[in-house]
Design an enzyme around this catalytic site. Sequence first.
Site, PDB file in Angstrom:
ATOM      1  N   GLU A 129      45.826 -73.772 -52.281  1.00 36.28           N
ATOM      2  CA  GLU A 129      44.594 -73.606 -53.011  1.00 36.28           C
ATOM      3  C   GLU A 129      44.853 -73.344 -54.480  1.00 36.28           C
ATOM      4  O   GLU A 129      45.779 -72.627 -54.856  1.00 36.28           O
ATOM      5  CB  GLU A 129      43.810 -72.452 -52.403  1.00 36.28           C
ATOM      6  CG  GLU A 129      43.626 -72.705 -50.926  1.00 36.28           C
ATOM      7  CD  GLU A 129      42.516 -71.886 -50.320  1.00 36.28           C
ATOM      8  OE1 GLU A 129      41.788 -72.429 -49.508  1.00 36.28           O
ATOM      9  OE2 GLU A 129      42.389 -70.715 -50.686  1.00 36.28           O
ATOM     10  N   CYS A 166      44.073 -70.765 -61.578  1.00 39.64           N
ATOM     11  CA  CYS A 166      44.838 -69.880 -60.706  1.00 39.64           C
ATOM     12  C   CYS A 166      45.677 -70.740 -59.764  1.00 39.64           C
ATOM     13  O   CYS A 166      45.154 -71.598 -59.056  1.00 39.64           O
ATOM     14  CB  CYS A 166      43.865 -68.986 -59.936  1.00 39.64           C
ATOM     15  SG  CYS A 166      44.676 -67.879 -58.787  1.00 39.64           S
ATOM     16  N   CYS A 173      52.020 -66.319 -47.273  1.00 39.36           N
ATOM     17  CA  CYS A 173      52.803 -65.279 -47.942  1.00 39.36           C
ATOM     18  C   CYS A 173      53.434 -64.373 -46.892  1.00 39.36           C
ATOM     19  O   CYS A 173      52.825 -64.075 -45.866  1.00 39.36           O
ATOM     20  CB  CYS A 173      51.918 -64.445 -48.866  1.00 39.36           C
ATOM     21  SG  CYS A 173      52.853 -63.234 -49.836  1.00 39.36           S
ATOM     22  N   CYS A 177      50.552 -57.603 -47.434  1.00 44.30           N
ATOM     23  CA  CYS A 177      49.655 -56.571 -47.952  1.00 44.30           C
ATOM     24  C   CYS A 177      48.425 -56.518 -47.035  1.00 44.30           C
ATOM     25  O   CYS A 177      47.872 -57.550 -46.671  1.00 44.30           O
ATOM     26  CB  CYS A 177      49.256 -56.904 -49.386  1.00 44.30           C
ATOM     27  SG  CYS A 177      50.697 -57.070 -50.454  1.00 44.30           S
ATOM     28  N   CYS A 180      44.924 -58.315 -47.901  1.00 46.50           N
ATOM     29  CA  CYS A 180      44.940 -59.668 -48.456  1.00 46.50           C
ATOM     30  C   CYS A 180      44.825 -60.719 -47.358  1.00 46.50           C
ATOM     31  O   CYS A 180      45.556 -60.685 -46.373  1.00 46.50           O
ATOM     32  CB  CYS A 180      46.232 -59.870 -49.240  1.00 46.50           C
ATOM     33  SG  CYS A 180      46.466 -61.561 -49.814  1.00 46.50           S
ATOM     34  N   CYS A 400      40.068 -63.417 -55.722  1.00 47.91           N
ATOM     35  CA  CYS A 400      41.393 -62.874 -55.426  1.00 47.91           C
ATOM     36  C   CYS A 400      41.539 -62.528 -53.956  1.00 47.91           C
ATOM     37  O   CYS A 400      40.669 -61.877 -53.380  1.00 47.91           O
ATOM     38  CB  CYS A 400      41.620 -61.575 -56.182  1.00 47.91           C
ATOM     39  SG  CYS A 400      41.722 -61.775 -57.922  1.00 47.91           S
TER      40      CYS A 400
HETATM   41  N1  SAH Z   1      51.486 -62.274 -54.499  1.00 46.02           N
HETATM   42  C1  SAH Z   1      51.212 -61.943 -55.834  1.00 46.02           C
HETATM   43  C2  SAH Z   1      50.211 -62.869 -56.501  1.00 46.02           C
HETATM   44  C3  SAH Z   1      49.045 -63.313 -55.652  1.00 46.02           C
HETATM   45  S1  SAH Z   1      47.888 -62.080 -55.190  1.00 46.02           S
HETATM   46  C4  SAH Z   1      50.747 -60.501 -55.937  1.00 46.02           C
HETATM   47  O1  SAH Z   1      50.454 -59.902 -54.929  1.00 46.02           O
HETATM   48  O2  SAH Z   1      50.712 -59.989 -57.057  1.00 46.02           O
HETATM   49  C5  SAH Z   1      46.983 -61.862 -56.700  1.00 46.02           C
HETATM   50  C6  SAH Z   1      46.223 -60.558 -56.807  1.00 46.02           C
HETATM   51  O3  SAH Z   1      45.152 -60.526 -55.870  1.00 46.02           O
HETATM   52  C7  SAH Z   1      47.092 -59.346 -56.508  1.00 46.02           C
HETATM   53  O4  SAH Z   1      46.975 -58.420 -57.549  1.00 46.02           O
HETATM   54  C8  SAH Z   1      46.503 -58.788 -55.237  1.00 46.02           C
HETATM   55  O5  SAH Z   1      46.656 -57.401 -55.200  1.00 46.02           O
HETATM   56  C9  SAH Z   1      45.058 -59.221 -55.341  1.00 46.02           C
HETATM   57  N2  SAH Z   1      44.354 -59.275 -54.062  1.00 46.02           N
HETATM   58  C10 SAH Z   1      44.849 -59.617 -52.871  1.00 46.02           C
HETATM   59  N3  SAH Z   1      43.888 -59.564 -51.927  1.00 46.02           N
HETATM   60  C11 SAH Z   1      42.751 -59.178 -52.554  1.00 46.02           C
HETATM   61  C12 SAH Z   1      41.405 -58.971 -52.124  1.00 46.02           C
HETATM   62  N4  SAH Z   1      41.039 -59.163 -50.855  1.00 46.02           N
HETATM   63  N5  SAH Z   1      40.502 -58.592 -53.040  1.00 46.02           N
HETATM   64  C13 SAH Z   1      40.851 -58.434 -54.332  1.00 46.02           C
HETATM   65  N6  SAH Z   1      42.092 -58.634 -54.794  1.00 46.02           N
HETATM   66  C14 SAH Z   1      43.039 -58.993 -53.922  1.00 46.02           C
HETATM   67 FE1  SF4 Z   2      51.216 -61.880 -50.718  1.00 40.23          FE
HETATM   68 FE2  SF4 Z   2      48.632 -61.262 -50.782  1.00 40.23          FE
HETATM   69 FE3  SF4 Z   2      50.446 -59.335 -51.040  1.00 40.23          FE
HETATM   70 FE4  SF4 Z   2      50.120 -61.100 -53.039  1.00 40.23          FE
HETATM   71  S1  SF4 Z   2      48.601 -59.611 -52.304  1.00 40.23           S
HETATM   72  S2  SF4 Z   2      52.063 -60.391 -52.141  1.00 40.23           S
HETATM   73  S3  SF4 Z   2      49.614 -62.938 -51.850  1.00 40.23           S
HETATM   74  S4  SF4 Z   2      50.131 -60.623 -49.224  1.00 40.23           S
END
Ligand code: SAH
Ligand code: SF4
Length: 409
Positions: A129, A166, A173, A177, A180, A400
């Site tokens: 995406e 983006c 991934c 987290c 996410c 995000c």
């Molecule tokens: N993997 C990298 C980049 C992709 S995620 C990272 O984690 O930094 C990009 C951003 O989206 C990160 O700051 C993450 O904390 C945020 N993010 C992930 N899931 C989210 C959600 N459900 N709502 C808002 N931000 C989110």
């Molecule tokens: Fe991976 Fe989502 Fe964590 Fe970014 S926020 S490192 S995309 S699991």
Amino acid sequence: MNSLHESWKYSILSPAVTGKPQQFVQLDAAEPAGILRKPLFGLNLLALAGRMVEAGEPAWRGKQLAEALYRQRVGALDTITTLPKPLRQRLVAEGWDVGRPRIAQVFESVDGTERYLVESAGGDGQKVETVWMPEGDGGETGDGSEADGANGEREAGKRWERATICVSSQVGCAVNCQFCLTAKLGLQRNLTAGEIAGQVVAVLERHLVEVGRDRVNLVFMGMGEPFLNYDNFMGAVRLLVEEVGLSPRRMTVSTSGIVPGIERFAREPAEVRPKLAISLNAPNDRIRSEIMPINKKWPIEAVVDAVRKVQLRPRERITFEYVLLGGVTDRVEHAVEVARLARRTGLPVKVNLIAWNPGPGIEYTMPKPEAVEAFRSTLEGEGVPVYVRRPRGRDIFAACGQLKRTVEG
Ligand code: SAH
Ligand code: SF4
């Protein structure tokens, strides 16, 4: 079916996905099935020159190819008119093709954001995406990029002054987290440099962006952890800087805190190094380890130590991204702790607050608007530069952490 380049596929998306009564979505023309071609897209100047020399041509033909692929953004070999026709025909006969990733599907948000499913040429059909946000989401405010040259005047016919793309770095991934949606996929595979840069070039072409004139920012914040696919990620950045002509000062890479990756990044020369964002997301190690298990391997202090090795440019700031999870990370006392942490680093930082975007199967709650504001004003009161990212394209799952190859929405 008509011929390859005249036929366009259409699909009707459900109103639930698009937020509009009914919508036709235009797709890039599909490749004919069953022909596996070698992609030129993704090769750098040196590699292209090498290909040309192998084909018995002078090395400077590589420069012409690079111009065509990355500046003119051609989609097919037979349209590269700077190369003699017999050479083009020979390359095709030898199985070469432009092979740029293609936009296979488009979801349009009511706010102008577009989410694309991008498919590799001749690949495995897996899609990643990419998101286009006209006017961005406020994420780059205050990190030192405003003072950089490019003029942002609005052109006749252009509906945006400053757009952000983006970009994804992996399919899925591995970092897990808890908040996410991309994490739910697990890691499917790494993207190649061409697949990463190709997302950008395909979107630039779709919006007829004039590189060097139009203001476009890139954020490597789509699916995946860029620093767990380091070589391909930096390979893509080099292509985008050296061949496409984008400035690394208009690019931001976000990492969950992969310390060896940050240390390598710190050694990149300034001419190709994007800005750095760290997904902090919590005020302390206890909460961070709960929502980001990776913190047990690389806790906050280890991440900050690695970040200190990056030689910042004048006015450049490190961004701390901070996802506000209702009741979990959004309290005023958390904000006070974040401010203390920010000061303790001694780094020029700014904090980007992101209200958590919900996704199916994730048990958190969105922060209340009052909590977001209280968090913001607490940080501001503590003297920490802070911005609240506007959620973009929520209705099409483009915000995000919502990127999960959702065609169902
Ligand atoms: N993997 C990298 C980049 C992709 S995620 C990272 O984690 O930094 C990009 C951003 O989206 C990160 O700051 C993450 O904390 C945020 N993010 C992930 N899931 C989210 C959600 N459900 N709502 C808002 N931000 C989110
Ligand atoms: Fe991976 Fe989502 Fe964590 Fe970014 S926020 S490192 S995309 S699991």
